[in-house]
Design an enzyme around this catalytic site. Structure first.
Site, PDB file in Angstrom:
ATOM      1  N   ASP A  78       7.999  -8.587  -5.865  1.00  0.00           N
ATOM      2  CA  ASP A  78       7.066  -7.904  -4.971  1.00  0.00           C
ATOM      3  C   ASP A  78       5.649  -8.140  -5.476  1.00  0.00           C
ATOM      4  O   ASP A  78       5.440  -8.480  -6.649  1.00  0.00           O
ATOM      5  CB  ASP A  78       7.371  -6.408  -4.907  1.00  0.00           C
ATOM      6  CG  ASP A  78       6.710  -5.732  -3.707  1.00  0.00           C
ATOM      7  OD1 ASP A  78       6.163  -6.462  -2.852  1.00  0.00           O
ATOM      8  OD2 ASP A  78       6.725  -4.487  -3.622  1.00  0.00           O
ATOM      9  N   HIS A 281       8.520  -3.454  -7.245  1.00  0.00           N
ATOM     10  CA  HIS A 281       7.437  -2.725  -6.572  1.00  0.00           C
ATOM     11  C   HIS A 281       6.739  -1.778  -7.544  1.00  0.00           C
ATOM     12  O   HIS A 281       5.504  -1.721  -7.599  1.00  0.00           O
ATOM     13  CB  HIS A 281       8.004  -1.948  -5.381  1.00  0.00           C
ATOM     14  CG  HIS A 281       7.018  -1.007  -4.757  1.00  0.00           C
ATOM     15  ND1 HIS A 281       6.010  -1.422  -3.919  1.00  0.00           N
ATOM     16  CD2 HIS A 281       6.876   0.348  -4.881  1.00  0.00           C
ATOM     17  CE1 HIS A 281       5.284  -0.376  -3.535  1.00  0.00           C
ATOM     18  NE2 HIS A 281       5.795   0.704  -4.112  1.00  0.00           N
TER      19      HIS A 281
END
Length: 306
Positions: A78, A281
């Site tokens: 991410d 993330h």
């Protein structure tokens, strides 16, 4: 033997410390701080202290729970973009380094502001593979990648850049080649599903899969409702398998994806996306918002960013 100590240095702050008792001199591992008011309620004190201890344990490399997935490495990727300061974007790669998903390796790559596609994955992949071999004493048979943050218009660019780098890296590492499955994850969607039961419209139960009618004919895609909600509408997650040499059936990739939603150590429940995806993330956001620099290499085997 592990020992927990709760102290109050002042200013309404409580510190929970964890030490390893090894004879006369205990080895101090670390501590976690929280507002004193959060631990005043005696009924929930034990639960809250246990959760803090669990988080400290997993940050220091401990395993809260395990699952057997075979000789498969799971990778989450991410990117974080600071839209306010327009500083460099941070791409995070997190990879499992044990079959039971109890250990994870993390790396960060700094890119130009706003750049989503990662162009320099070779070094990160080599470090992740070395960590896997150090733990398992052999190479993985398959690598499953969950890629978050990529829009539909970037799929071809993703295939030509990131998937190409994975293929180039994995092919010479094994006589038969390490198999690769690459899955794009989309959380920001407007699609919602409902179930009609006894003339009432409700949220679908956790684990609901939709892979027909609403999916696209030219894609190998599906939706999973991984979480349950007693109020409001539950939001599904969209998955698109853009590359697969492992030959996973739709049922296999859907079951695998749903099980990985249970493997996030910061929550004893189910999250919206597979654990490696959410770990990536969290790492990208933590580095972009707090550290603003490359983390120390000694931290790469720990979940310090949770």
């Amino acid at each position: 033997m592990l020992a927990l100590e709760l102290s109050a240095p002042g200013d309404g702050i409580l510190v929970l410390s964890m030490s390893l008792l090894t004879g006369p001199s205990p080895i101090f591992f670390g501590g976690a701080m929280c507002a004193a008011g959060q631990l005043k309620a005696k009924k929930t004190l034990k639960t809250k202290v246990a959760k803090i201890a669990q988080q400290m344990n997993c940050k220091m490399g401990g395993a809260l729970w395990k699952v057997d997935t075979g000789k498969t490495m799971f990778v989450g990727i991410d990117c974080f973009h600071d839209v306010v300061t327009r500083q460099q974007s941070i791409a995070a790669l997190v990879a499992s380094t044990k079959e039971d998903l109890s250990m994870w390796h993390s790396q960060c790559i700094f890119q130009k502001a706003g750049e989503e596609i990662v162009s320099n994955l070779q070094e990160c992949l080599q470090a992740a593979l070395d960590a896997w071999i150090a733990n398992e004493k052999q190479k993985p048979h398959c690598v499953v990648v969950y890629r978050d943050g990529v829009g539909d218009g970037q799929l071809q660019e993703l295939l030509g850049e990131e998937v190409r780098q994975f293929k180039k890296f994995l092919s010479p590492r094994c006589s038969t080649g390490i198999k690769l499955t690459f899955i794009v994850v989309k959380k920001r969607i407007n699609t919602r599903f409902f179930v009609e039961h006894e003339r009432e419209v409700k949220n679908p139960p956790s684990g609901t899969v939709v892979d027909q009618v609403l999916t696209r004919d030219e894609w190998y895609d599906f939706y999973i409702v991984s979480q349950s909600s007693s109020s409001g509408t539950v939001t599904p997650t969209h998955y698109n398998v853009i590359y697969d040499t492992k030959g996973l059936t739709p049922n296999q990739v859907q079951c695998l994806t749903y099980r990985l939603c249970h493997m996030y150590y910061n929550l004893p429940g189910i999250i919206r996306v597979p654990a490696p995806c959410h770990y990536a993330h969290k790492l990208a956001y933590f580095v972009g918002k707090s550290i603003h620099g490359k983390p120390a290499s000694s931290l790469s085997e720990y979940l310090y960013y949770l």
